[in-house]
Design a protein around this motif. Structure first.
Motif, mmCIF file in Angstrom:
data_model
loop_
_atom_site.group_PDB
_atom_site.id
_atom_site.type_symbol
_atom_site.label_atom_id
_atom_site.label_comp_id
_atom_site.label_asym_id
_atom_site.label_seq_id
_atom_site.Cartn_x
_atom_site.Cartn_y
_atom_site.Cartn_z
ATOM 1 N N SER A 192 6.593 -8.185 -7.897
ATOM 2 C CA SER A 192 6.965 -7.686 -6.572
ATOM 3 C C SER A 192 5.757 -7.024 -5.912
ATOM 4 O O SER A 192 4.841 -6.558 -6.586
ATOM 5 C CB SER A 192 8.091 -6.655 -6.695
ATOM 6 O OG SER A 192 9.232 -7.220 -7.304
ATOM 7 N N THR A 236 4.694 -4.707 -1.997
ATOM 8 C CA THR A 236 5.190 -4.058 -0.786
ATOM 9 C C THR A 236 4.151 -4.155 0.319
ATOM 10 O O THR A 236 2.959 -3.909 0.092
ATOM 11 C CB THR A 236 5.517 -2.574 -1.065
ATOM 12 O OG1 THR A 236 6.529 -2.512 -2.081
ATOM 13 C CG2 THR A 236 6.038 -1.878 0.184
ATOM 14 N N THR A 266 8.478 -3.210 3.742
ATOM 15 C CA THR A 266 9.165 -4.373 3.182
ATOM 16 C C THR A 266 8.644 -4.639 1.774
ATOM 17 O O THR A 266 7.435 -4.750 1.575
ATOM 18 C CB THR A 266 8.918 -5.626 4.053
ATOM 19 O OG1 THR A 266 9.458 -5.409 5.357
ATOM 20 C CG2 THR A 266 9.564 -6.853 3.430
ATOM 21 N N THR A 267 9.558 -4.711 0.802
ATOM 22 C CA THR A 267 9.185 -5.085 -0.562
ATOM 23 C C THR A 267 9.740 -6.463 -0.880
ATOM 24 O O THR A 267 10.928 -6.726 -0.679
ATOM 25 C CB THR A 267 9.714 -4.063 -1.583
ATOM 26 O OG1 THR A 267 9.142 -2.786 -1.310
ATOM 27 C CG2 THR A 267 9.346 -4.468 -3.006
ATOM 28 N N PRO A 317 14.254 -4.561 1.533
ATOM 29 C CA PRO A 317 13.914 -5.422 0.406
ATOM 30 C C PRO A 317 14.192 -6.889 0.741
ATOM 31 O O PRO A 317 15.175 -7.202 1.419
ATOM 32 C CB PRO A 317 14.837 -4.937 -0.724
ATOM 33 C CG PRO A 317 15.262 -3.565 -0.325
ATOM 34 C CD PRO A 317 15.284 -3.559 1.185
ATOM 35 N N HIS A 321 10.654 -9.268 -3.606
ATOM 36 C CA HIS A 321 10.980 -9.487 -5.019
ATOM 37 C C HIS A 321 11.155 -10.991 -5.222
ATOM 38 O O HIS A 321 11.796 -11.666 -4.405
ATOM 39 C CB HIS A 321 12.269 -8.772 -5.406
ATOM 40 C CG HIS A 321 12.271 -7.303 -5.150
ATOM 41 N ND1 HIS A 321 11.578 -6.407 -5.938
ATOM 42 C CD2 HIS A 321 12.879 -6.564 -4.173
ATOM 43 C CE1 HIS A 321 11.764 -5.183 -5.477
ATOM 44 N NE2 HIS A 321 12.543 -5.244 -4.407
#
Length: 214
Positions: free
Chosen positions: A117, A119, A123-124, A106, A126
């Motif tokens: 958010s 992805t 990998t995300t 993250p 935020h």
């Protein structure tokens, strides 16, 4: 177990600048040449974007390998995510890194202008508002016991330093002067009231500065 907040493989010029002036889509580092600032890492065998075999296996490679060790989340400023300023005009921009960002965790992007958010691969991203302590608390929860990497840029690193939240720093000083831009320090001695320092020169010409809390 303590979850450290680590600055890792952060590159600055010999006069303390982490990026030059006039950042743009075409020039993420402004007038600075990224090949000079971060070329030491790209020359190593462990550089994650390496497409051909080879590369150095010495001291620089050790630090490149250490980049993701025990990292469970990253915090970055909006300028590291992209060149836009102000409210988001659209959500098409998804970072400098293409479809396979190098983070694999993250990522918390600090901004005054939140967006949903999303992805990419593993990998995300935020987009969060709040002071450094609040954002760090969010990142630590997401890191699930692992350390959090503070990715930059310069203004974000300084914000967390000023808040007393950074546990360790690895700053790679390249033998080039920029003269202007985003400045981390005038001298690394500025941090010696709070941190121990080891200075390790490399045969590549880069000098690695390792700080840890007193």
């Amino acid at each position: 177990m303590n979850q450290l907040l680590r600055v890792q493989n952060f590159c600055v010029s010999s006069d303390g600048y982490g990026a030059g002036e006039n950042q743009s889509l075409e020039r993420p580092f402004g007038h600075a040449d990224p090949a000079v600032l971060v070329g030491w890492a790209g020359a190593t065998a462990s550089w994650p974007n390496r497409t051909e075999p080879g590369g150095s296996r010495g001291l620089d490679d050790y630090f490149t390998r250490d980049f993701s060790r025990n990292i469970g989340a990253e915090i970055m400023g909006r300028n590291k995510f992209g060149p836009q300023r102000g409210p988001w005009q659209d959500y098409e921009w998804r970072g400098w890194w293409g479809d396979e960002p190098p983070f694999h965790t993250p990522v918390f992007v600090m901004t005054h202008h939140p967006r949903p958010s999303f992805t990419l691969s593993d990998t995300t991203f935020h987009f969060v508002q709040g002071d450094p302590a609040t954002v760090l608390e969010q990142a630590r929860k997401a890191a699930r016991g692992k350390d959090v990497r503070l990715g930059g840029g310069v203004a974000t690193v300084r914000q967390f330093l000023d808040a007393g939240l950074v546990d360790t720093l690895h700053i790679a000083v390249s033998p080039v002067k920029l003269g202007a831009g985003e400045r981390l320090w005038e001298s690394p001695d500025e941090l010696l009231d709070r941190y121990h320092l080891d200075v390790v020169p490399s045969s590549s010409g880069v000098t690695h500065h390792l700080f840890w809390r007193k």
